[in-house]
Design a protein around this motif. Structure first.
Motif, PDB file in Angstrom:
ATOM      1  N   VAL A  28       0.838  -1.209   0.000  1.00  0.00           N
ATOM      2  CA  VAL A  28       0.000   0.000   0.000  1.00  0.00           C
ATOM      3  C   VAL A  28       0.868   1.253   0.000  1.00  0.00           C
ATOM      4  N   GLY A  29       1.979   1.210   0.778  1.00  0.00           N
ATOM      5  CA  GLY A  29       2.870   2.378   0.828  1.00  0.00           C
ATOM      6  C   GLY A  29       3.552   2.641  -0.497  1.00  0.00           C
ATOM      7  N   LEU A 335       3.629   6.787   6.361  1.00  0.00           N
ATOM      8  CA  LEU A 335       4.993   6.715   6.891  1.00  0.00           C
ATOM      9  C   LEU A 335       5.851   5.806   6.005  1.00  0.00           C
ATOM     10  N   THR A 336       5.296   4.696   5.594  1.00  0.00           N
ATOM     11  CA  THR A 336       6.018   3.782   4.702  1.00  0.00           C
ATOM     12  C   THR A 336       6.309   4.447   3.367  1.00  0.00           C
ATOM     13  N   GLU A 337       5.356   5.225   2.893  1.00  0.00           N
ATOM     14  CA  GLU A 337       5.559   5.916   1.614  1.00  0.00           C
ATOM     15  C   GLU A 337       6.733   6.900   1.705  1.00  0.00           C
ATOM     16  N   ALA A 338       6.816   7.616   2.816  1.00  0.00           N
ATOM     17  CA  ALA A 338       7.937   8.557   2.990  1.00  0.00           C
ATOM     18  C   ALA A 338       9.274   7.823   3.084  1.00  0.00           C
ATOM     19  N   VAL A 339       9.272   6.695   3.801  1.00  0.00           N
ATOM     20  CA  VAL A 339      10.517   5.923   3.923  1.00  0.00           C
ATOM     21  C   VAL A 339      10.930   5.353   2.572  1.00  0.00           C
ATOM     22  N   ILE A 340       9.953   4.902   1.778  1.00  0.00           N
ATOM     23  CA  ILE A 340      10.286   4.370   0.446  1.00  0.00           C
ATOM     24  C   ILE A 340      10.929   5.455  -0.414  1.00  0.00           C
ATOM     25  N   PRO A 393       3.252  14.247   8.255  1.00  0.00           N
ATOM     26  CA  PRO A 393       2.177  13.995   7.280  1.00  0.00           C
ATOM     27  C   PRO A 393       1.380  12.737   7.600  1.00  0.00           C
ATOM     28  N   ALA A 394       2.052  11.679   8.078  1.00  0.00           N
ATOM     29  CA  ALA A 394       1.329  10.436   8.394  1.00  0.00           C
ATOM     30  C   ALA A 394       0.367  10.654   9.557  1.00  0.00           C
ATOM     31  N   THR A 395       0.820  11.387  10.567  1.00  0.00           N
ATOM     32  CA  THR A 395      -0.053  11.661  11.710  1.00  0.00           C
ATOM     33  C   THR A 395      -1.241  12.514  11.282  1.00  0.00           C
TER      34      THR A 395
END
Length: 408
Positions: A28-29, A335-340, A393-395
């Motif tokens: 999903v991320g 959060l996963t999207e930002a880390v990716i 952004p995730a929060t």
């Protein structure tokens, strides 16, 4: 009268709690970056520049340091240079004629050689104006100077017992370049004093004695006979046992000049190279700081992109919440999207840094040295900066109410 219990057959079936497995989080991320390739590339670019700068700086620093240490090891760290100093007595700045022999007899001294000043100018030919020496000096040298300094002849020969008694010279590398002499295939002469003398050799560079590179060297016997040179050394080079360096260094002043030991200066040329390595470390720290600033700017860029993504995708967030996604699921997704994004930038940056290090080190003739921890630290820095950048952004996305998000 008692309330009637509802029939078990009409109860609403229990709904399992929504779950999001780790693989689903990644899938999903990754959907966001995959759907917006241009924005993904631009977002990762900022991080990649910072990581590439840090990896490149550390790689080049380690490669340069390795080359310098190899050079120091090849030249030896056991060479001491003895020169006249001013001291408290304000002496005449001259070592006694017996200094070379006295130093050579010290326990722990393997060999000692000296150079002597010669009062003469050297010119390419007689038509060059007097005084236009190009900063070159004329000195006399002991026959074993080359062995003491681990020097090498680039072309021609070094002085022998025969040539040192007659007017002939050997040129340092810089002296040869400034006199325009690069080959001795044919007899070559320079104008020294008021006579032409033959050039019999050209030396390679002296990394531990750069002054000799700018010198024109003749034999001591010829210097005394033809130019009235004083047999008082201007510099003495002593090669010492590795285990006796400090002891010999302390004994040399009183040995070389018993009357004025405080006017004798003793140095170790390799110290200058080690100081150069320390200076390189300072520059490395500076460039690492610049790389960290670039990485911070890249992280801010990712945070900005993620905030915009949350605003643009409120409908998606509302739909996912309506279908059962929890606040934690939404938070993990963004959060996963930002880390990716940051990991993509980190991998690209490590690759660019390694490539830049390899290309530059190869062109300089250095051994390519890129510690594994440098690449690992680069990727870890990217992950950390991505996690920090994506936290807000995730929060914010997780706090959106489903109805509010669907109305947006």
């Amino acid at each position: 009268m008692s309330a009637r219990r509802p029939d078990r057959s009409t109860r609403r079936p229990a709904v399992d709690a929504s779950t999001l497995r780790p693989l689903d989080v990644v899938r999903v991320g990754a959907s966001g970056p995959r759907a917006r390739t241009t924005r993904t590339a631009l977002s990762a670019l900022g991080v990649s520049i910072g990581i590439a700068a840090m990896v490149g700086v550390l790689g080049l620093s380690e490669s340069s340091k390795s080359a310098l240490l190899d050079e120091i090891s090849a030249l030896g760290t056991n060479l001491l240079t003895v020169e006249p100093g001013t001291g408290f007595g304000g002496g005449d700045g001259q070592l006694p004629e017996s200094a070379v022999g006295s130093i050579e007899r010290l326990d722990g001294v393997e060999t000692a050689s000296a150079v002597y000043p010669v009062d003469a100018d050297v010119l390419k030919n007689e038509f060059v104006g007097t005084g236009e020496t190009g900063g070159l000096s004329v000195i006399a040298a002991d026959d074993d100077l080359l062995d003491t300094l681990n020097g090498e002849v680039a072309t021609g020969t070094w002085h022998t017992d025969a040539t040192s008694a007659y007017p002939s010279v050997v040129l340092g590398s810089v002296a040869a370049e400034r006199l325009g002499i690069d080959s001795l295939d044919t007899p070559t002469y320079v104008y020294l004093g008021e006579e032409y003398v033959q050039v019999i050799g050209i030396l390679e560079e002296f990394p531990l004695s750069a002054d000799l590179d700018r010198s024109v060297m003749m034999g001591l016997t010829a210097a005394v006979d033809y130019h009235d040179a004083e047999p008082a050394a201007s510099s003495i080079y002593a090669r010492v046992d590795d285990g006796s360096i400090d002891e010999v260094r302390d004994l040399i002043p009183a040995t070389a000049d018993p009357e004025s030991p405080e006017e004798v200066s003793v140095s170790r040329p390799s110290d200058a190279l080690e100081a150069q390595a320390a200076a390189d470390d300072t520059l490395t720290t500076l460039f690492l700081g610049l790389g960290a600033v670039a990485l911070l700017v890249g992280g801010i860029g990712i945070a900005n992109v993620m905030v915009i993504a949350v605003i643009e995708r409120r409908g998606e967030i509302g739909l996912r919440r309506a279908l059962g996604a929890t606040r934690a699921h939404i938070r993990r997704q963004f959060l996963t999207e930002a880390v990716i994004l940051s990991v993509l930038g980190g991998v690209t940056g490590v690759g660019l840094g390694v490539a830049a290090t390899y290309v530059y080190a190869t062109t300089q003739g250095w051994r390519v040295v890129i510690p594994t921890w440098v690449a690992a630290a680069g990727l870890a820095s990217a992950i950390v900066i991505g996690a920090v950048a994506g936290l807000y952004p995730a929060t914010r996305a997780a706090r959106l109410a489903p109805t509010e998000a669907l109305r947006a």
